[in-house]
Design a protein around this motif. Sequence first.
Motif, PDB file in Angstrom:
ATOM      1  N   ALA A  40       0.826  -1.206   0.000  1.00  0.00           N
ATOM      2  CA  ALA A  40       0.000   0.000   0.000  1.00  0.00           C
ATOM      3  C   ALA A  40       0.862   1.258   0.000  1.00  0.00           C
ATOM      4  N   MET A  41       1.958   1.248   0.768  1.00  0.00           N
ATOM      5  CA  MET A  41       2.831   2.414   0.816  1.00  0.00           C
ATOM      6  C   MET A  41       3.555   2.617  -0.512  1.00  0.00           C
ATOM      7  N   ILE A  42       4.003   1.529  -1.132  1.00  0.00           N
ATOM      8  CA  ILE A  42       4.659   1.640  -2.445  1.00  0.00           C
ATOM      9  C   ILE A  42       3.687   2.219  -3.461  1.00  0.00           C
ATOM     10  N   GLU A  43       2.448   1.724  -3.439  1.00  0.00           N
ATOM     11  CA  GLU A  43       1.429   2.250  -4.349  1.00  0.00           C
ATOM     12  C   GLU A  43       1.192   3.736  -4.092  1.00  0.00           C
ATOM     13  N   ASN A  44       1.177   4.111  -2.829  1.00  0.00           N
ATOM     14  CA  ASN A  44       0.959   5.504  -2.458  1.00  0.00           C
ATOM     15  C   ASN A  44       2.067   6.394  -3.004  1.00  0.00           C
ATOM     16  N   LEU A  45       3.325   5.993  -2.794  1.00  0.00           N
ATOM     17  CA  LEU A  45       4.446   6.811  -3.248  1.00  0.00           C
ATOM     18  C   LEU A  45       4.563   6.837  -4.769  1.00  0.00           C
ATOM     19  N   SER A  46       4.194   5.746  -5.422  1.00  0.00           N
ATOM     20  CA  SER A  46       4.294   5.708  -6.885  1.00  0.00           C
ATOM     21  C   SER A  46       3.301   6.650  -7.553  1.00  0.00           C
ATOM     22  N   SER A  47       2.249   7.022  -6.836  1.00  0.00           N
ATOM     23  CA  SER A  47       1.231   7.907  -7.408  1.00  0.00           C
ATOM     24  C   SER A  47       1.565   9.387  -7.240  1.00  0.00           C
ATOM     25  N   LEU A  48       2.670   9.690  -6.567  1.00  0.00           N
ATOM     26  CA  LEU A  48       3.040  11.081  -6.325  1.00  0.00           C
ATOM     27  C   LEU A  48       3.537  11.752  -7.601  1.00  0.00           C
ATOM     28  N   SER A  49       3.454  13.068  -7.634  1.00  0.00           N
ATOM     29  CA  SER A  49       4.070  13.826  -8.729  1.00  0.00           C
ATOM     30  C   SER A  49       5.580  13.738  -8.608  1.00  0.00           C
ATOM     31  N   ILE A  50       6.296  14.103  -9.655  1.00  0.00           N
ATOM     32  CA  ILE A  50       7.758  14.054  -9.611  1.00  0.00           C
ATOM     33  C   ILE A  50       8.290  14.981  -8.521  1.00  0.00           C
ATOM     34  N   GLU A  51       7.645  16.124  -8.344  1.00  0.00           N
ATOM     35  CA  GLU A  51       8.078  17.052  -7.297  1.00  0.00           C
ATOM     36  C   GLU A  51       7.917  16.423  -5.913  1.00  0.00           C
ATOM     37  N   GLU A  52       6.803  15.739  -5.704  1.00  0.00           N
ATOM     38  CA  GLU A  52       6.556  15.092  -4.413  1.00  0.00           C
ATOM     39  C   GLU A  52       7.475  13.892  -4.211  1.00  0.00           C
ATOM     40  N   LYS A  53       7.773  13.184  -5.284  1.00  0.00           N
ATOM     41  CA  LYS A  53       8.710  12.060  -5.171  1.00  0.00           C
ATOM     42  C   LYS A  53      10.083  12.539  -4.715  1.00  0.00           C
ATOM     43  N   ILE A  54      10.566  13.611  -5.295  1.00  0.00           N
ATOM     44  CA  ILE A  54      11.873  14.147  -4.907  1.00  0.00           C
ATOM     45  C   ILE A  54      11.836  14.584  -3.443  1.00  0.00           C
ATOM     46  N   GLY A  55      10.731  15.174  -3.011  1.00  0.00           N
ATOM     47  CA  GLY A  55      10.610  15.589  -1.622  1.00  0.00           C
ATOM     48  C   GLY A  55      10.769  14.439  -0.650  1.00  0.00           C
ATOM     49  N   GLN A  56      10.302  13.247  -1.050  1.00  0.00           N
ATOM     50  CA  GLN A  56      10.417  12.084  -0.170  1.00  0.00           C
ATOM     51  C   GLN A  56      11.872  11.700   0.108  1.00  0.00           C
ATOM     52  N   LEU A  94      15.793  17.832  -8.207  1.00  0.00           N
ATOM     53  CA  LEU A  94      14.650  17.916  -9.108  1.00  0.00           C
ATOM     54  C   LEU A  94      15.092  18.274 -10.517  1.00  0.00           C
ATOM     55  N   GLU A  95      15.972  19.257 -10.653  1.00  0.00           N
ATOM     56  CA  GLU A  95      16.462  19.661 -11.976  1.00  0.00           C
ATOM     57  C   GLU A  95      17.257  18.542 -12.628  1.00  0.00           C
ATOM     58  N   SER A  96      18.032  17.798 -11.832  1.00  0.00           N
ATOM     59  CA  SER A  96      18.815  16.691 -12.389  1.00  0.00           C
ATOM     60  C   SER A  96      17.914  15.586 -12.928  1.00  0.00           C
ATOM     61  N   VAL A  97      16.775  15.359 -12.281  1.00  0.00           N
ATOM     62  CA  VAL A  97      15.826  14.361 -12.777  1.00  0.00           C
ATOM     63  C   VAL A  97      15.115  14.881 -14.025  1.00  0.00           C
ATOM     64  N   ARG A  98      14.708  16.134 -13.991  1.00  0.00           N
ATOM     65  CA  ARG A  98      14.026  16.703 -15.160  1.00  0.00           C
ATOM     66  C   ARG A  98      14.919  16.719 -16.389  1.00  0.00           C
ATOM     67  N   GLU A 110      17.255  14.604 -16.913  1.00  0.00           N
ATOM     68  CA  GLU A 110      17.650  13.211 -17.095  1.00  0.00           C
ATOM     69  C   GLU A 110      19.114  12.955 -16.751  1.00  0.00           C
ATOM     70  N   ALA A 111      19.755  13.863 -16.023  1.00  0.00           N
ATOM     71  CA  ALA A 111      21.090  13.594 -15.501  1.00  0.00           C
ATOM     72  C   ALA A 111      21.005  12.498 -14.436  1.00  0.00           C
ATOM     73  N   ILE A 112      19.873  12.454 -13.723  1.00  0.00           N
ATOM     74  CA  ILE A 112      19.547  11.339 -12.837  1.00  0.00           C
ATOM     75  C   ILE A 112      18.320  10.651 -13.414  1.00  0.00           C
ATOM     76  N   ASP A 113      18.425   9.342 -13.644  1.00  0.00           N
ATOM     77  CA  ASP A 113      17.313   8.587 -14.207  1.00  0.00           C
ATOM     78  C   ASP A 113      16.200   8.456 -13.174  1.00  0.00           C
ATOM     79  N   ILE A 114      14.964   8.574 -13.605  1.00  0.00           N
ATOM     80  CA  ILE A 114      13.842   8.443 -12.691  1.00  0.00           C
ATOM     81  C   ILE A 114      13.816   7.062 -12.045  1.00  0.00           C
ATOM     82  N   ALA A 115      14.383   6.058 -12.725  1.00  0.00           N
ATOM     83  CA  ALA A 115      14.448   4.712 -12.144  1.00  0.00           C
ATOM     84  C   ALA A 115      15.295   4.707 -10.876  1.00  0.00           C
TER      85      ALA A 115
END
Length: 392
Positions: free
Chosen positions: A24-40, A338-342, A344-349
């Motif tokens: 449930a927690m993985i599902e919760n975090l996977s639904s976040l926006s990219i900005e919210e994911k980086i915040g985590q 956040l900028e590095s992910v946007r 693609e210097a850091i892969d979202i994976a």
Amino acid sequence: MIWTGFNKSTIADKLIFCIFCEFAMIENLSSLSIEEKIGQLFFIGISGPELDEDTKDLLAEISPGGICLFARNIKAAAQTRDLLDGIRLVLSVEPMLSIDQEGGLVDRLRRLMTPMPAASKIKNAADATTLAAIIGEALRILGFNMNFAPVVDVVTGDRGKSSNGLFSRTFGDPPDQAATLPQTFLNALQRNGIVGCIKHFPGLGASGVDSHEELPSVAISETEFIDVDLVPYRELLQTDAVQAVMAAHACYPQHSLQEKDQRGKLLPSSLSYNFITKLLRGELGFDGLVITDDLEMGAIIKDYGIGDACVRAVTAGVDMLAICADPESIRQGYNAVLESVRSEAIDIARIDESLTRIAQVKSQLSPPAAFDPSRLETLSTEIALLNERSRS
């Protein structure tokens, strides 16, 4: 989603329940926006004892995965619980709420309770269990769910003469027993509902300076490093107890894994792919949560900008980035990742790997206990008795 039809008193249903919570927690975090994911990925400090508007704005902007409180945040028991309850209400994803509660020199609760003995004063498993149980219960009453302890750095007799600030913070066992009391402490802490975090990987026991001030150069042979400093990690990580490891800021000039940055400077272990991914995750087989020590320490900021340090740490394989004081440093670090992910210097994976580990720990977090000032007074009495035993 509501989970029904289970009995958490049985081992099988406890396992099923934990798997459900993690999913449930993985599902919760996977639904976040990219900005919210980086915040985590950020484990941050806040400025004061109250949840003021500036702090609320910072939490809303970053959506951090964790908050660490310090002495500046803790004035009274009810105030601390109100602060942590308020943080929970502001953040949409359940945060890790941590503290450095070791005892001795690092005792953030000394304003609220009888001062606790240092780890170096604890000589047997019974007292290690008692100390951890007191800490665990007190922290849950105050609203915490995590503790950055125990310290597992190996400080032998000769090493104890240095000024690195670690001598009293370790349980003081020789290398072949270095994991014994820390494991006892960690198990008891987690039985009492507080997730522990062992530190400071890969070992600061032989450092000659305090990493709060400057980058330690741990000038020991690779053989000594393996036979002494890695022993507690090798032993503890063979158990199922360790959920989180804190990465130290240090360099090891005689170790074959030591890297240099593009300027030729020795790269701190917390920013090093070789130490985090090759050694900790690869050789030692740890796939749990890795958190940096505070990136505002002199060991980092004297040579790296906070944004650069955050990007390097994520690239190295770290999951959470501790920035414990300055709101602008937190924002700079967050925006750099956040900028590095946007770009693609850091892969979202790479980010999703960390989010999975964060979710695994968050699924294990216990809710706060009922606020009970009288129980804190009783625990203070128990601490006094433990102090008497530790002096004998």
